[in-house]
Structures are given as C-alpha cells and as structure tokens.
Design an enzyme around this catalytic site. Structure first.
Site, short mmCIF file in Angstrom:
data_model
loop_
_atom_site.label_atom_id
_atom_site.label_comp_id
_atom_site.label_asym_id
_atom_site.label_seq_id
_atom_site.Cartn_x
_atom_site.Cartn_y
_atom_site.Cartn_z
NE ARG A 51 42.78 41.72 42.62
CZ ARG A 51 43.51 42.84 42.50
NH1 ARG A 51 43.47 43.79 43.40
NH2 ARG A 51 44.28 42.99 41.44
CB SER A 124 38.76 37.07 35.76
OG SER A 124 38.59 37.52 37.06
CE LYS A 154 43.83 42.19 36.90
NZ LYS A 154 44.56 41.17 37.63
N1 TZP Z 1 40.04 42.89 37.85
C1 TZP Z 1 39.73 43.57 36.77
S1 TZP Z 1 39.56 45.23 37.09
C2 TZP Z 1 39.90 45.00 38.74
C3 TZP Z 1 40.14 43.65 38.98
C4 TZP Z 1 40.47 43.06 40.28
C5 TZP Z 1 39.95 46.12 39.72
C6 TZP Z 1 38.61 46.74 39.97
O1 TZP Z 1 38.74 47.82 40.87
P1 TZP Z 1 37.93 49.17 40.70
O2 TZP Z 1 38.54 50.11 41.71
O3 TZP Z 1 36.49 48.87 41.02
O4 TZP Z 1 38.12 49.63 39.29
MG MG Z 2 44.62 36.78 39.39
#
Ligand code: TZP
Ligand code: MG
Length: 222
Positions: A51, A124, A154
């Site tokens: 990602r 998602s 994010k």
């Molecule tokens: N989508 C929802 S939360 C997230 C993504 C890509 C980030 C998750 O990262 P972390 O550091 O595990 O909270």
């Molecule tokens: Mg996306």
C-alpha cells in the site's frame, strides 16, 4: 510465464490471520521496505498488502513497480498472498495474488471486469450497510472492516467503528472471510479476536516493532 509469480490455492480465512500492510511511507528511518517485509515474513505474517499511499510514499510508477515486484518475490518465497492496494493496473501487470479496494476506489463491478478472473478481490467496509452490501457479492475473496480503533497510519480514515461493528458483522454472516483493521495492537488484539473474526490487518504494530518475532507471535492465532 505467469504461474511462478503466484502462489497456488489461497485459503483466505487462514491468510487473514496476521495480514501485514505497508508501503514506503510506513518504513522506519534507516530501513527499506523489503528488509522490513522480510523480517515480518520471517516472524510469520500470513498475508502482505503493498500500500503505497500518503505522505512520504513513492510517486514514480517505475519505482513503485520495482518495489512491488521485490515484495511480491519475497511473499512468493514465503508462500503467502501478495496483495496490491488500489492500483489495478499494477496488480494486473505484475500479476499479484489479489487487489484490495476501498469504498472510494474503483467500484467493485468495474474492478471485477478489469481483473478478468485473474486476481482475487478484497474490499474495505466501514459501516454495517456497506458490509451487508459486500456480503451479497460473489466476487469477493474477503471483506475488511474498520477502522476498529484510532489509527495513525491513514490520513483519510473514516470514523472508528469499534468492537461493536465487528460483532454485528459476525452475527450477520461469516460466509465471506473477514479481517479487522485499524489501531490493532498486541494489547487490544484479544478483544478483537473474541468477536470471532478470521483475522487482523495491521500496519504500525508490525512496521514499528523492533522485535517482529515477538510482536507477530502475540498477534497470531496458532
Ligand atoms: N484502513 C483503515 S485503518 C488503516 C487502513 C489502511 C490503517 C491501519 O494501520 P494501523 O497502523 O494498523 O492502525
Ligand atoms: Mg483506498
């Protein structure tokens, strides 16, 4: 040929156990993504999503493709699924195992058309209605639910959904494998696991860990 780039017969429920997500932006200073990924693979992660997104991420397509291929090669060596986030053209070009899309990415129907049965698809969801809608789709390998807790990884994350949404989704249906995401750590993983969900997806807990063997062991269900 294409075959040696892919792992065979993915059991998605098993693959979701400890699903690591990362891009260049998530790598601690002084490390590379591939070094970090190799440590995580060695520690026992069960899937990896590339990602490349947000501040500090790579922007040149050639760089992205080179890094993606290096990550793919490592995942193949450890026999775990290699998933590309959002970028269908890249996923198709290198023949990843799967493409992961969010609610505001290319719509599922269009994604299905573009991948022509050659990639698995993950989606998602952030609400019960999105989850319900996703559950009606026959083309999904798995569904992500979150962010469960606050995340630092994010920038455009939706509001946190908490453990309650995970429970509601589990109660509704477990026909399609499900993975929880967002702020999941070794200290809160237990309550997430208690919902009965198939797996957890994490960025920072593994990316920031200086002892990935111990961290993954804590996150993983044997
Ligand atoms: N989508 C929802 S939360 C997230 C993504 C890509 C980030 C998750 O990262 P972390 O550091 O595990 O909270
Ligand atoms: Mg996306």
């Amino acid at each position: 040929g294409l075959t040696e780039r892919k792992i065979t017969m993915i059991n998605w429920r098993a693959a979701l156990n400890v699903y690591f997500i990362a891009g260049t932006q998530d790598v601690p200073m002084g490390q590379t993504l591939t070094d970090m990924l190799e440590e995580a693979l060695d520690a026992g992660i069960t899937a990896f999503q590339y990602r490349e997104k947000g501040p500090r991420s790579l922007s040149q397509p050639d760089d992205i493709e080179r890094v993606a291929r290096a990550c793919q090669k490592l995942c193949l060596r450890y026999d775990i699924p290699f998933i590309v986030n959002d970028d269908i053209a890249l996923a198709m070009k290198i023949q990843a195992d799967a493409i992961h899309i969010g609610q505001s990415d290319t719509p599922l129907a269009e994604t299905v058309e573009q991948v022509k049965n050659s990639l698995a698809i993950g989606l998602s969801t952030n609400t019960l209605s999105e989850f319900e809608e996703a559950m009606t789709q026959k083309d999904l390998a798995y569904i992500g639910i979150g962010p469960v807790f606050n995340t630092v990884s994010k920038i455009d994350a939706q509001a946190t959904v908490g453990i309650e949404l995970l429970k509601d989704c589990q109660a509704l249906s477990s026909a399609i494998p499900q993975v929880a995401i967002g702020g999941i750590t070794s200290t809160n993983v237990q309550i997430v696991r208690e919902t009965g969900i198939d797996g957890i997806a994490v960025i920072s807990e593994i990316a920031q860990s200086i002892d990935k063997q111990t961290t993954v062991k804590k996150l993983k269900v044997k």
